[in-house]
Design a protein around this motif. Structure first.
Motif, PDB file in Angstrom:
ATOM      1  N   GLY A 212     -47.682  30.535 -16.765  1.00  0.00           N
ATOM      2  CA  GLY A 212     -46.750  29.416 -16.917  1.00  0.00           C
ATOM      3  C   GLY A 212     -46.047  29.077 -15.612  1.00  0.00           C
ATOM      4  N   ASN A 213     -45.645  30.104 -14.859  1.00  0.00           N
ATOM      5  CA  ASN A 213     -44.979  29.874 -13.572  1.00  0.00           C
ATOM      6  C   ASN A 213     -45.918  29.204 -12.571  1.00  0.00           C
ATOM      7  N   LEU A 214     -47.182  29.606 -12.574  1.00  0.00           N
ATOM      8  CA  LEU A 214     -48.147  28.962 -11.675  1.00  0.00           C
ATOM      9  C   LEU A 214     -48.346  27.489 -12.042  1.00  0.00           C
ATOM     10  N   ILE A 215     -48.421  27.198 -13.334  1.00  0.00           N
ATOM     11  CA  ILE A 215     -48.546  25.805 -13.776  1.00  0.00           C
ATOM     12  C   ILE A 215     -47.304  25.011 -13.353  1.00  0.00           C
ATOM     13  N   GLN A 216     -46.133  25.612 -13.496  1.00  0.00           N
ATOM     14  CA  GLN A 216     -44.904  24.938 -13.067  1.00  0.00           C
ATOM     15  C   GLN A 216     -44.919  24.679 -11.566  1.00  0.00           C
ATOM     16  N   GLY A 217     -45.461  25.620 -10.804  1.00  0.00           N
ATOM     17  CA  GLY A 217     -45.570  25.434  -9.359  1.00  0.00           C
ATOM     18  C   GLY A 217     -46.459  24.256  -9.009  1.00  0.00           C
ATOM     19  N   VAL A 218     -47.588  24.131  -9.703  1.00  0.00           N
ATOM     20  CA  VAL A 218     -48.501  23.009  -9.461  1.00  0.00           C
ATOM     21  C   VAL A 218     -47.815  21.689  -9.815  1.00  0.00           C
ATOM     22  N   LEU A 219     -47.094  21.664 -10.931  1.00  0.00           N
ATOM     23  CA  LEU A 219     -46.361  20.449 -11.320  1.00  0.00           C
ATOM     24  C   LEU A 219     -45.299  20.094 -10.273  1.00  0.00           C
ATOM     25  N   ALA A 220     -44.604  21.096  -9.753  1.00  0.00           N
ATOM     26  CA  ALA A 220     -43.569  20.856  -8.735  1.00  0.00           C
ATOM     27  C   ALA A 220     -44.196  20.314  -7.450  1.00  0.00           C
ATOM     28  N   ILE A 221     -45.331  20.866  -7.053  1.00  0.00           N
ATOM     29  CA  ILE A 221     -46.035  20.361  -5.863  1.00  0.00           C
ATOM     30  C   ILE A 221     -46.421  18.899  -6.068  1.00  0.00           C
ATOM     31  N   ALA A 222     -46.902  18.575  -7.251  1.00  0.00           N
ATOM     32  CA  ALA A 222     -47.278  17.186  -7.550  1.00  0.00           C
ATOM     33  C   ALA A 222     -46.081  16.254  -7.430  1.00  0.00           C
ATOM     34  N   ALA A 223     -44.916  16.682  -7.921  1.00  0.00           N
ATOM     35  CA  ALA A 223     -43.707  15.851  -7.827  1.00  0.00           C
ATOM     36  C   ALA A 223     -43.317  15.609  -6.370  1.00  0.00           C
ATOM     37  N   VAL A 224     -43.406  16.645  -5.552  1.00  0.00           N
ATOM     38  CA  VAL A 224     -43.053  16.501  -4.134  1.00  0.00           C
ATOM     39  C   VAL A 224     -44.058  15.597  -3.421  1.00  0.00           C
ATOM     40  N   ILE A 225     -45.336  15.731  -3.744  1.00  0.00           N
ATOM     41  CA  ILE A 225     -46.351  14.866  -3.134  1.00  0.00           C
ATOM     42  C   ILE A 225     -46.098  13.402  -3.484  1.00  0.00           C
ATOM     43  N   VAL A 226     -45.760  13.144  -4.736  1.00  0.00           N
ATOM     44  CA  VAL A 226     -45.447  11.762  -5.144  1.00  0.00           C
ATOM     45  C   VAL A 226     -44.255  11.245  -4.347  1.00  0.00           C
ATOM     46  N   PHE A 227     -43.235  12.079  -4.172  1.00  0.00           N
ATOM     47  CA  PHE A 227     -42.071  11.674  -3.382  1.00  0.00           C
ATOM     48  C   PHE A 227     -42.484  11.352  -1.949  1.00  0.00           C
ATOM     49  N   LEU A 228     -43.247  12.245  -1.324  1.00  0.00           N
ATOM     50  CA  LEU A 228     -43.647  12.044   0.076  1.00  0.00           C
ATOM     51  C   LEU A 228     -44.500  10.786   0.238  1.00  0.00           C
ATOM     52  N   VAL A 229     -45.434  10.580  -0.660  1.00  0.00           N
ATOM     53  CA  VAL A 229     -46.320   9.419  -0.563  1.00  0.00           C
ATOM     54  C   VAL A 229     -45.539   8.121  -0.718  1.00  0.00           C
ATOM     55  N   THR A 230     -44.561   8.108  -1.610  1.00  0.00           N
ATOM     56  CA  THR A 230     -43.826   6.857  -1.852  1.00  0.00           C
ATOM     57  C   THR A 230     -42.705   6.609  -0.857  1.00  0.00           C
ATOM     58  N   THR A 231     -42.174   7.647  -0.231  1.00  0.00           N
ATOM     59  CA  THR A 231     -41.044   7.434   0.686  1.00  0.00           C
ATOM     60  C   THR A 231     -41.427   7.516   2.156  1.00  0.00           C
ATOM     61  N   TRP A 232     -42.558   8.085   2.482  1.00  0.00           N
ATOM     62  CA  TRP A 232     -42.971   8.254   3.881  1.00  0.00           C
ATOM     63  C   TRP A 232     -42.956   6.927   4.656  1.00  0.00           C
ATOM     64  N   PRO A 233     -43.551   5.857   4.110  1.00  0.00           N
ATOM     65  CA  PRO A 233     -43.516   4.586   4.842  1.00  0.00           C
ATOM     66  C   PRO A 233     -42.092   4.065   5.073  1.00  0.00           C
ATOM     67  N   GLN A 234     -41.189   4.328   4.144  1.00  0.00           N
ATOM     68  CA  GLN A 234     -39.808   3.887   4.289  1.00  0.00           C
ATOM     69  C   GLN A 234     -39.136   4.588   5.458  1.00  0.00           C
ATOM     70  N   VAL A 235     -39.456   5.864   5.659  1.00  0.00           N
ATOM     71  CA  VAL A 235     -38.787   6.664   6.693  1.00  0.00           C
ATOM     72  C   VAL A 235     -39.480   6.513   8.041  1.00  0.00           C
ATOM     73  N   PHE A 236     -40.796   6.584   8.051  1.00  0.00           N
ATOM     74  CA  PHE A 236     -41.531   6.645   9.314  1.00  0.00           C
ATOM     75  C   PHE A 236     -42.305   5.375   9.617  1.00  0.00           C
ATOM     76  N   GLY A 237     -42.233   4.390   8.710  1.00  0.00           N
ATOM     77  CA  GLY A 237     -42.927   3.136   8.925  1.00  0.00           C
ATOM     78  C   GLY A 237     -44.436   3.330   8.906  1.00  0.00           C
ATOM     79  N   GLY A 238     -45.111   2.555   8.193  1.00  0.00           N
ATOM     80  CA  GLY A 238     -46.569   2.695   8.209  1.00  0.00           C
ATOM     81  C   GLY A 238     -47.047   2.894   6.879  1.00  0.00           C
TER      82      GLY A 238
END
Length: 172
Positions: free
Chosen positions: A146-172
């Motif tokens: 269960g903890n490993l599954i939660q880790g994968v879900l948490a990584i997915a949430a962070v990736i979504v954040f990075l993908v959607t906010t990266w252009p706002q911060v670094f342009g591009g």
């Protein structure tokens, strides 16, 4: 602005670790970091998708946590006594109250506490040592999965954040 962004990403990494390691906040830290970014950047529109995804991940994590422990216990034939023992063992292990662990502190106690607690709880209930060990291992394995599954879900949430906010911060 970039410094704050990287600090919040670092907080999210702690959240990923917390999703896997018991007793450290997990997905809730990621959610807090996203909300802070929305406030700092004055752009809640930019974080709408990461916010929704992270709330869903948080709800799924809670469900996975309960379900994985339950299924692990059920698969191993554990009773409520074993499950209660695992929770008590986790608490005692986290606070370093396990007399058999003079080294390692809370981190080691977090891993061995639930196992020992589940075995003791199950043994008190059934009075059969090997069934108690089987149940204890089942509870711990279910929790780890269960903890490993939660880790994968948490990584997915962070990736979504990075993908959607990266252009706002670094342009591009």
């Amino acid at each position: 602005m970039q410094i704050i962004y990287w600090l919040l990403v670092a907080l999210m990494v702690v959240g990923i670790i917390g999703a896997v390691v018991p007793a450290i906040p997990g997905t809730s830290l990621i959610l807090i970091a996203i909300i802070i970014w929305g406030i700092v950047s004055s752009s809640f529109v930019a974080i709408t998708i990461p916010l929704i995804v992270t709330v869903i991940v948080l709800l799924l994590s809670v469900g996975v946590d309960f379900l994985a422990g339950y299924l692990g216990a059920k698969q191993a034939g554990a009773s409520k006594w074993g499950q209660i023992g695992a929770v008590v063992g986790l608490l005692l292990g986290f606070f370093g109250l396990l007399p058999t662990l003079p080294f390692g502190g809370p981190l080691l106690g977090i891993f061995f506490g639930p196992l020992l607690g589940a075995i003791i709880g199950e043994y008190i209930y059934r009075r059969q040592f090997w069934l108690a060990v089987k149940a204890g291992v089942g509870i711990v394995v279910g929790t780890l999965i269960g903890n490993l599954i939660q880790g994968v879900l948490a990584i997915a949430a962070v990736i979504v954040f990075l993908v959607t906010t990266w252009p706002q911060v670094f342009g591009g």
